[in-house]
Design an enzyme around this catalytic site. Structure first.
Site, PDB file in Angstrom:
ATOM      1  N   ARG A   1       0.049  -8.745   1.110  1.00 20.78           N
ATOM      2  CA  ARG A   1       0.084  -7.292   1.333  1.00 20.78           C
ATOM      3  C   ARG A   1       1.316  -6.799   0.593  1.00 20.78           C
ATOM      4  O   ARG A   1       2.450  -7.105   0.979  1.00 20.78           O
ATOM      5  CB  ARG A   1       0.168  -7.002   2.830  1.00 20.78           C
ATOM      6  CG  ARG A   1       0.202  -5.510   3.198  1.00 20.78           C
ATOM      7  CD  ARG A   1       0.268  -5.364   4.703  1.00 20.78           C
ATOM      8  NE  ARG A   1       0.511  -4.002   5.124  1.00 20.78           N
ATOM      9  CZ  ARG A   1      -0.432  -3.132   5.475  1.00 20.78           C
ATOM     10  NH1 ARG A   1      -1.703  -3.491   5.425  1.00 20.78           N
ATOM     11  NH2 ARG A   1      -0.126  -1.904   5.872  1.00 20.78           N
TER      12      ARG A   1
ATOM     13  N   HIS B   1      -7.484  -1.177  -0.783  1.00 23.68           N
ATOM     14  CA  HIS B   1      -7.391  -1.846   0.519  1.00 23.68           C
ATOM     15  C   HIS B   1      -8.780  -2.379   0.894  1.00 23.68           C
ATOM     16  O   HIS B   1      -9.410  -1.888   1.840  1.00 23.68           O
ATOM     17  CB  HIS B   1      -6.876  -0.858   1.565  1.00 23.68           C
ATOM     18  CG  HIS B   1      -6.393  -1.487   2.826  1.00 23.68           C
ATOM     19  ND1 HIS B   1      -6.396  -2.857   3.049  1.00 23.68           N
ATOM     20  CD2 HIS B   1      -5.892  -0.927   3.980  1.00 23.68           C
ATOM     21  CE1 HIS B   1      -5.913  -3.109   4.254  1.00 23.68           C
ATOM     22  NE2 HIS B   1      -5.606  -1.969   4.841  1.00 23.68           N
TER      23      HIS B   1
ATOM     24  N   GLN C   1      -9.878  -3.509   4.658  1.00 26.08           N
ATOM     25  CA  GLN C   1     -10.123  -2.422   5.604  1.00 26.08           C
ATOM     26  C   GLN C   1     -11.558  -1.929   5.499  1.00 26.08           C
ATOM     27  O   GLN C   1     -12.219  -1.676   6.510  1.00 26.08           O
ATOM     28  CB  GLN C   1      -9.154  -1.264   5.336  1.00 26.08           C
ATOM     29  CG  GLN C   1      -9.362  -0.070   6.260  1.00 26.08           C
ATOM     30  CD  GLN C   1      -9.103  -0.408   7.713  1.00 26.08           C
ATOM     31  OE1 GLN C   1      -8.039  -0.908   8.043  1.00 26.08           O
ATOM     32  NE2 GLN C   1     -10.062  -0.133   8.586  1.00 26.08           N
TER      33      GLN C   1
ATOM     34  N   ASP D   1      -7.153   9.559   6.760  1.00 24.91           N
ATOM     35  CA  ASP D   1      -6.014   8.633   6.814  1.00 24.91           C
ATOM     36  C   ASP D   1      -4.751   9.478   6.925  1.00 24.91           C
ATOM     37  O   ASP D   1      -4.796  10.711   6.817  1.00 24.91           O
ATOM     38  CB  ASP D   1      -5.995   7.757   5.555  1.00 24.91           C
ATOM     39  CG  ASP D   1      -5.125   6.510   5.701  1.00 24.91           C
ATOM     40  OD1 ASP D   1      -4.504   6.326   6.768  1.00 24.91           O
ATOM     41  OD2 ASP D   1      -5.059   5.720   4.744  1.00 24.91           O
TER      42      ASP D   1
ATOM     43  N   CYS E   1      -8.142   4.272   9.666  1.00 23.32           N
ATOM     44  CA  CYS E   1      -7.714   2.870   9.601  1.00 23.32           C
ATOM     45  C   CYS E   1      -6.507   2.574  10.483  1.00 23.32           C
ATOM     46  O   CYS E   1      -6.203   1.396  10.726  1.00 23.32           O
ATOM     47  CB  CYS E   1      -7.438   2.468   8.155  1.00 23.32           C
ATOM     48  SG  CYS E   1      -6.037   3.308   7.394  1.00 23.32           S
TER      49      CYS E   1
ATOM     50  N   ARG F   1     -11.304  -5.666  11.861  1.00 21.38           N
ATOM     51  CA  ARG F   1     -10.478  -6.279  10.817  1.00 21.38           C
ATOM     52  C   ARG F   1     -10.468  -7.795  11.008  1.00 21.38           C
ATOM     53  O   ARG F   1     -10.554  -8.569  10.053  1.00 21.38           O
ATOM     54  CB  ARG F   1      -9.047  -5.727  10.878  1.00 21.38           C
ATOM     55  CG  ARG F   1      -8.880  -4.313  10.375  1.00 21.38           C
ATOM     56  CD  ARG F   1      -9.018  -4.192   8.872  1.00 21.38           C
ATOM     57  NE  ARG F   1      -8.035  -5.006   8.187  1.00 21.38           N
ATOM     58  CZ  ARG F   1      -6.774  -4.619   7.924  1.00 21.38           C
ATOM     59  NH1 ARG F   1      -6.353  -3.419   8.308  1.00 21.38           N
ATOM     60  NH2 ARG F   1      -5.943  -5.409   7.281  1.00 21.38           N
TER      61      ARG F   1
END
Length: 308
Positions: A107, A134, A137, A225, A266, A294
């Site tokens: 990450r 991402h 996700q 988001d 998310c 996830r």
């Protein structure tokens, strides 16, 4: 090397197989304590490096628990532990880590870090997030949608706000899974034209709409988001809030979307900024299913990377 770097780089049949396997693994664990290993322990004997240049809650916990449930061992490394590209090159770090572990999840900030690590690693590398995309996700989001509404193919996803890294991976997914997508946000925050063009080239109907109410009418899924990143300066925060305030997801907007529309975020969310608490906690919200998934989606990704 079966890296999982971005959704558009992975065969659609493999992505579908991962979603199906994630659903099956989740069902098989129903009622089990979360620390109980999976019956087949597919990662027994395997070591996984979890590298975090960027801090995380969901990514760290879900990958760590996922590896343990599958019988593997984790090595969690922070940015201060690694100092990627400072002192030792990213390429050399990739070569060294590959001698110790069977799989690397990273990450990080820059996409170039991920790509250089993958180029020189001799074990699979998973994109746990970059500033640009991402993919993990979105695998969780598709799993969540299909749990509630069935196949996502042919559905319409509406993204409200900033055309950020999560939005980019949704656009990749539109082309790979066969759904349509509308972006609603101010012009300065549009998604990258490259991502829009790639989804359209694969047959997805991708629209740009400035009116949030028009965008969500008849949507199957409404997604937003945070308006600012944890690392953005105060000046950016104020400007983003001014630009994005019309795109807040609230009860009126969800009513316009209709009762069939699910809501996703998310997380972490800034309640009463990009979304109201009444929507987050309301009947159309599946944000905590999304967070749980996830774990299951990433377990399927890791199994695919290791040929399990």
């Amino acid at each position: 090397m079966p890296h999982f770097l971005d959704l558009h780089l992975t065969d659609p049949a493999d992505l579908r197989a991962m979603i199906d396997q994630a659903a099956a693994m989740k069902a098989a664990r129903k009622g089990m304590p979360k620390g109980t290993p999976d019956a087949d322990a597919p990662l027994a004997g395997h070591a996984v490096a979890l590298v975090f240049e960027k801090p995380s809650t969901r990514t760290r916990v879900s990958f760590d628990i996922g590896v343990r449930q599958m019988g593997g061992q984790t090595l969690v490394l922070s940015g201060t532990d690694m100092q990627l590209g400072h002192g030792e090159t990213i390429a050399d770090t990739a070569r060294v880590l590959s001698r110790y572990v069977d799989l690397i999840m990273i990450r990080t900030f820059e996409e170039s870090t991920l790509l250089e690590l993958a180029e020189h690693a001799t074990v699979p590398v998973i994109n746990g997030l970059t500033n640009r995309t991402h993919p993990c996700q979105i695998m969780a989001d598709i799993l969540t949608f299909e749990e509630h509404r069935g196949p996502i193919a042919g559905k319409r996803v509406v993204w409200l706000g900033d055309g950020n890294n999560v939005c980019a991976s949704f656009l990749h997914a539109a082309g790979q899974f066969g759904f349509d997508m509308t972006f609603a946000g101010p012009p300065p925050l549009d998604p990258e034209p490259e991502f829009v063009a790639a989804a359209r080239a694969k047959g997805a109907d991708i629209r740009i709409e400035r009116d949030p109410a028009a965008a969500v009418a008849g949507a199957d899924l409404v997604v937003t988001d945070t308006w600012v990143s944890m690392h953005d300066p105060a000046s950016t925060r104020e400007r983003r809030h001014n630009q994005l305030r019309p795109y807040q997801v609230n009860d009126a907007l969800m009513a316009t979307a209709g009762p069939q529309a699910l809501f996703m975020h998310c997380l972490p969310a800034h309640r009463e900024e990009e979304v109201t608490s009444s929507v987050m906690d309301g009947p159309q919200s599946v944000i905590f299913d999304e967070a749980e998934n996830r774990l299951h989606a990433q377990k399927a990704v890791m199994r695919w990377c290791l040929g399990k």
